[in-house]
Every structure is written in structure tokens, then in C-alpha cells.
Design a protein around this motif. Structure first.
Motif, mmCIF file in Angstrom:
data_model
loop_
_atom_site.group_PDB
_atom_site.id
_atom_site.type_symbol
_atom_site.label_atom_id
_atom_site.label_comp_id
_atom_site.label_asym_id
_atom_site.label_seq_id
_atom_site.Cartn_x
_atom_site.Cartn_y
_atom_site.Cartn_z
ATOM 1 N N ASN A 23 7.002 5.355 -6.901
ATOM 2 C CA ASN A 23 6.754 4.957 -8.294
ATOM 3 C C ASN A 23 6.564 6.157 -9.216
ATOM 4 O O ASN A 23 5.933 6.052 -10.269
ATOM 5 C CB ASN A 23 5.558 4.005 -8.385
ATOM 6 C CG ASN A 23 4.283 4.629 -7.854
ATOM 7 O OD1 ASN A 23 4.325 5.665 -7.184
ATOM 8 N ND2 ASN A 23 3.146 4.027 -8.140
ATOM 9 N N ASP A 24 7.121 7.312 -8.807
ATOM 10 C CA ASP A 24 7.136 8.529 -9.615
ATOM 11 C C ASP A 24 5.728 9.029 -9.932
ATOM 12 O O ASP A 24 5.427 9.431 -11.045
ATOM 13 C CB ASP A 24 7.906 8.322 -10.923
ATOM 14 C CG ASP A 24 8.279 9.659 -11.586
ATOM 15 O OD1 ASP A 24 8.667 10.592 -10.855
ATOM 16 O OD2 ASP A 24 8.154 9.760 -12.819
ATOM 17 N N GLU A 25 4.866 9.015 -8.926
ATOM 18 C CA GLU A 25 3.554 9.647 -9.023
ATOM 19 C C GLU A 25 3.544 10.840 -8.071
ATOM 20 O O GLU A 25 4.295 10.878 -7.089
ATOM 21 C CB GLU A 25 2.434 8.670 -8.668
ATOM 22 C CG GLU A 25 2.349 7.454 -9.578
ATOM 23 C CD GLU A 25 1.945 7.812 -11.001
ATOM 24 O OE1 GLU A 25 1.390 8.908 -11.199
ATOM 25 O OE2 GLU A 25 2.199 7.011 -11.913
ATOM 26 N N ALA A 26 2.693 11.811 -8.366
ATOM 27 C CA ALA A 26 2.653 13.034 -7.559
ATOM 28 C C ALA A 26 1.218 13.352 -7.176
ATOM 29 O O ALA A 26 0.270 13.022 -7.894
ATOM 30 C CB ALA A 26 3.255 14.210 -8.318
ATOM 31 N N SER A 27 1.086 14.005 -6.034
ATOM 32 C CA SER A 27 -0.211 14.540 -5.619
ATOM 33 C C SER A 27 0.011 15.920 -5.040
ATOM 34 O O SER A 27 1.099 16.249 -4.552
ATOM 35 C CB SER A 27 -0.880 13.623 -4.579
ATOM 36 O OG SER A 27 -0.138 13.618 -3.371
ATOM 37 N N VAL A 28 -1.038 16.752 -5.126
ATOM 38 C CA VAL A 28 -1.034 18.079 -4.505
ATOM 39 C C VAL A 28 -2.231 18.134 -3.575
ATOM 40 O O VAL A 28 -3.378 17.965 -4.011
ATOM 41 C CB VAL A 28 -1.109 19.204 -5.555
ATOM 42 C CG1 VAL A 28 -1.263 20.559 -4.867
ATOM 43 C CG2 VAL A 28 0.136 19.202 -6.429
ATOM 44 N N ASP A 29 -1.959 18.319 -2.296
ATOM 45 C CA ASP A 29 -3.009 18.328 -1.266
ATOM 46 C C ASP A 29 -3.883 17.077 -1.356
ATOM 47 O O ASP A 29 -5.105 17.131 -1.184
ATOM 48 C CB ASP A 29 -3.871 19.586 -1.392
ATOM 49 C CG ASP A 29 -3.131 20.835 -0.937
ATOM 50 O OD1 ASP A 29 -2.025 20.704 -0.392
ATOM 51 O OD2 ASP A 29 -3.655 21.940 -1.126
ATOM 52 N N GLY A 30 -3.248 15.940 -1.634
ATOM 53 C CA GLY A 30 -3.953 14.665 -1.646
ATOM 54 C C GLY A 30 -4.611 14.306 -2.956
ATOM 55 O O GLY A 30 -5.135 13.196 -3.105
ATOM 56 N N HIS A 31 -4.593 15.209 -3.940
ATOM 57 C CA HIS A 31 -5.234 14.945 -5.229
ATOM 58 C C HIS A 31 -4.172 14.549 -6.248
ATOM 59 O O HIS A 31 -3.190 15.281 -6.450
ATOM 60 C CB HIS A 31 -5.984 16.180 -5.726
ATOM 61 C CG HIS A 31 -7.086 16.613 -4.803
ATOM 62 N ND1 HIS A 31 -8.274 15.930 -4.681
ATOM 63 C CD2 HIS A 31 -7.164 17.655 -3.928
ATOM 64 C CE1 HIS A 31 -9.047 16.538 -3.799
ATOM 65 N NE2 HIS A 31 -8.396 17.582 -3.321
ATOM 66 N N PRO A 32 -4.318 13.396 -6.917
ATOM 67 C CA PRO A 32 -3.318 12.966 -7.904
ATOM 68 C C PRO A 32 -3.150 13.992 -9.011
ATOM 69 O O PRO A 32 -4.096 14.648 -9.429
ATOM 70 C CB PRO A 32 -3.897 11.648 -8.443
ATOM 71 C CG PRO A 32 -4.860 11.184 -7.405
ATOM 72 C CD PRO A 32 -5.415 12.421 -6.769
#
Length: 291
Positions: A23-32
Motif C-alpha cells: 500500500n506504498d508505505e515505508a519503514s526503516v528498521d521497523g519504524h514507519p
């Protein structure tokens, strides 16, 4: 800056993990990762990694995971240059087993300090200032009761009460020592941390900016000053964009009103250029949205 050609010169750690969802969401190391209006998840995630690279002042390693399950090893530099790799990142060497430390006598009790800021983007600062100003000195004993009230409210989970108690302490210190004294400025930083934990972004922005500016002008330990400046940027971004963790707390009109103050502070303190550039980019997109 050209593409990174000497891959082996890039340290093996950290390796950040970007995950892009269907759904075109991103996270970096588990953090939104929050997105600008109209920004896609990949661009938002790479902007987040750029800031991390800027803070380290070097390229960093990234593993990007796509919705279809594919995974791509990358090197990302602070200017946004992305270098794909044709092989996984090497595993860092296993550290040798530590020898058991000899038994030591218990350390003497440390002096009581204010509770440290505990907002999300925390980066510890050095212990002491240069020169004859000690930014880590404990408060004089006559303020201990007021400090205890701040700590008691914070430990009870009542951040609003802790912030009020910290405001009372700040007022007393300002009357006695002035608004720019380390005692006073340290309490401003504590109040800023409480505001972040309550998702009171406008208050957190104001307090972080004030504390960073005052510390910089007095040549306080720089890493802590930069942490406060970065946290001001962090608060401002939450005013701009709705947050999944704190829905309904953004205020784009307030973000538009304060962006020039934020940029003046960021330039005055001398934060990483990518943070200033990111703020300018967000501000340019914010203006038509908020008008």
C-alpha cells in the motif's frame, strides 16, 4: 557526488533495512517513515536514509525489500546517490569473546541530574563542556525539591504535570541565573522532551529551537546542541504531515508559520546540509497545501 566505487571502504555496519509495503508505505528498521504530500514510499525512505548518512558523514549500507519479496543491497550517500550492489552486504566480523572483567568496588553515587530528553531521535551528547562552564553540573540543592517534583510526575507517567513542574523550575532558575544559564537551558531541553513524548509538536519545536540556539551561542558541547536542532526538525515534520502513530496532531498552518524560524536556527547552529535541504523541500511543498 559520484557513485560510490570503493564498496569495501564503506563500513560494514550499520546496515539499514527499508521495507516497502503493497500500500506504498515505508519503514526503516521497523519504524514507519512519514511521507510528504504526493511523495511515494521509496523517495521518503531514501530521504530518511540520507539524513542518517549525513549524521555519520559518510555513505551507509541499506537492504531494500520490495512488496514482491525481492531484496536489493544498496549503498546510499548523504547527497542521495544510490549505488546498487550485485552481491549481499558482507557480514561483519564476529567480535572476540570478552574476558570477564575483574570485580570492581561499587562506583560512588553520581550527582543527581535532570532527567535526560527522551524523544524518538535521541543521540547522546558528551559529558562535559569545554572551558569553565559545566553543562552537566547538578542543580544547587535549594532546587532539589522542585526537581524531585518533575521526576515524580514523569515517573508516574503524567507528562503534562511533569511539564508544568519543569516550567516552574525553569522560571525559578531564570529568575536566579538568567535565561541563558546552563541550569535554565537544560530544563528547557527537558521540557522539550516531554512535549515530544506528548506529541505536542508546536511546543516541542519552540523549546528545541530555543535550547539549541542558546547552547550554540555559548559553545556548549556540540553533539547535544545538534541533537536538539535535529529534534526541532523532527517536531516540525510532524506538524507538516499526519502521523500514523499520533493521528490528528499535525498543523500545517503552524508549520508554515514557523518554518523560517526553524531554518534560521538550523543554519545558525550548523546542522547537516541535508536536514536544511529537506526542510526547504518540505516547506516548498507545504506552501500550496496550506494556502
Amino acid at each position: 557526488m559520484p557513485v560510490v566505487t570503493d564498496h569495501d571502504a564503506v563500513p560494514l555496519t550499520p546496515v539499514y533495512t527499508i521495507v516497502i509495503s503493497e500500500n506504498d508505505e515505508a519503514s526503516v528498521d521497523g519504524h514507519p517513515v512519514d511521507k510528504l504530500p504526493g511523495q511515494d514510499a521509496r523517495a521518503a525512505a531514501l530521504a530518511n536514509i540520507q539524513e542518517r548518512a549525513a549524521r555519520l558523514d559518510r555513505p551507509v549500507r541499506v537492504t531494500a525489500k520490495e512488496p514482491d519479496g525481492s531484496s536489493w543491497p544498496l549503498i546510499v550517500d548523504y547527497d542521495g546517490e544510490v549505488t546498487p550492489l550485485d552481491h549481499p552486504h558482507p557480514a561483519p566480523p564476529t567480535p572476540p569473546a570478552a574476558r570477564p572483567a575483574p570485580e570492581q568496588p561499587p562506583a560512588p553515587a553520581a550527582p543527581v541530574h535532570l532527567p535526560p530528553p527522551t524523544g524518538e531521535p535521541v543521540i547522546p551528547g558528551p559529558a562535559r563542556a569545554a572551558g569553565d562552564v559545566d553543562w552537566m553540573a547538578p542543580l544547587p540543592p535549594e532546587y532539589q525539591e522542585m526537581l524531585d517534583a518533575v521526576k515524580a510526575a514523569e515517573q508516574a507517567g503524567n507528562l503534562a504535570a511533569a511539564e508544568v513542574a519543569a516550567q516552574d523550575l525553569e522560571d525559578a532558575l531564570e529568575d536566579a541565573f538568567g535565561p541563558a544559564h546552563p541550569y535554565t537551558v537544560n530544563v528547557v531541553a527537558v521540557r522539550a522532551s516531554f512535549a515530544v513524548r506528548r506529541a505536542a509538536w508546536a511546543i516541542g519545536l519552540e523549546l528545541h529551537m530555543r535550547a539549541a540556539w542558546l547552547r550554540h551561542d555559548q559553545q556548549a558541547p556540540r553533539e547535544e546542541t545538534l541533537r536538539l536542532a535535529r529534534n526541532a526538525h523532527f517536531c516540525w515534520k510532524h506538524l507538516v504531515a499526519p502521523s500514523r502513530k499520533h493521528p490528528g496532531t499535525h498543523n500545517q498552518a503552524e508549520a508554515q508559520r514557523r518554518v523560517q524560524d526553524l531554518l534560521r536556527m538550523l543554519r545558525h547552529v550548523g546542522v547537516e546540509p541535508i536536514i536544511i535541504a529537506t526542510t526547504e523541500e518540505w516547506a516548498a511543498k507545504l506552501l500550496p497545501v496550506a494556502s
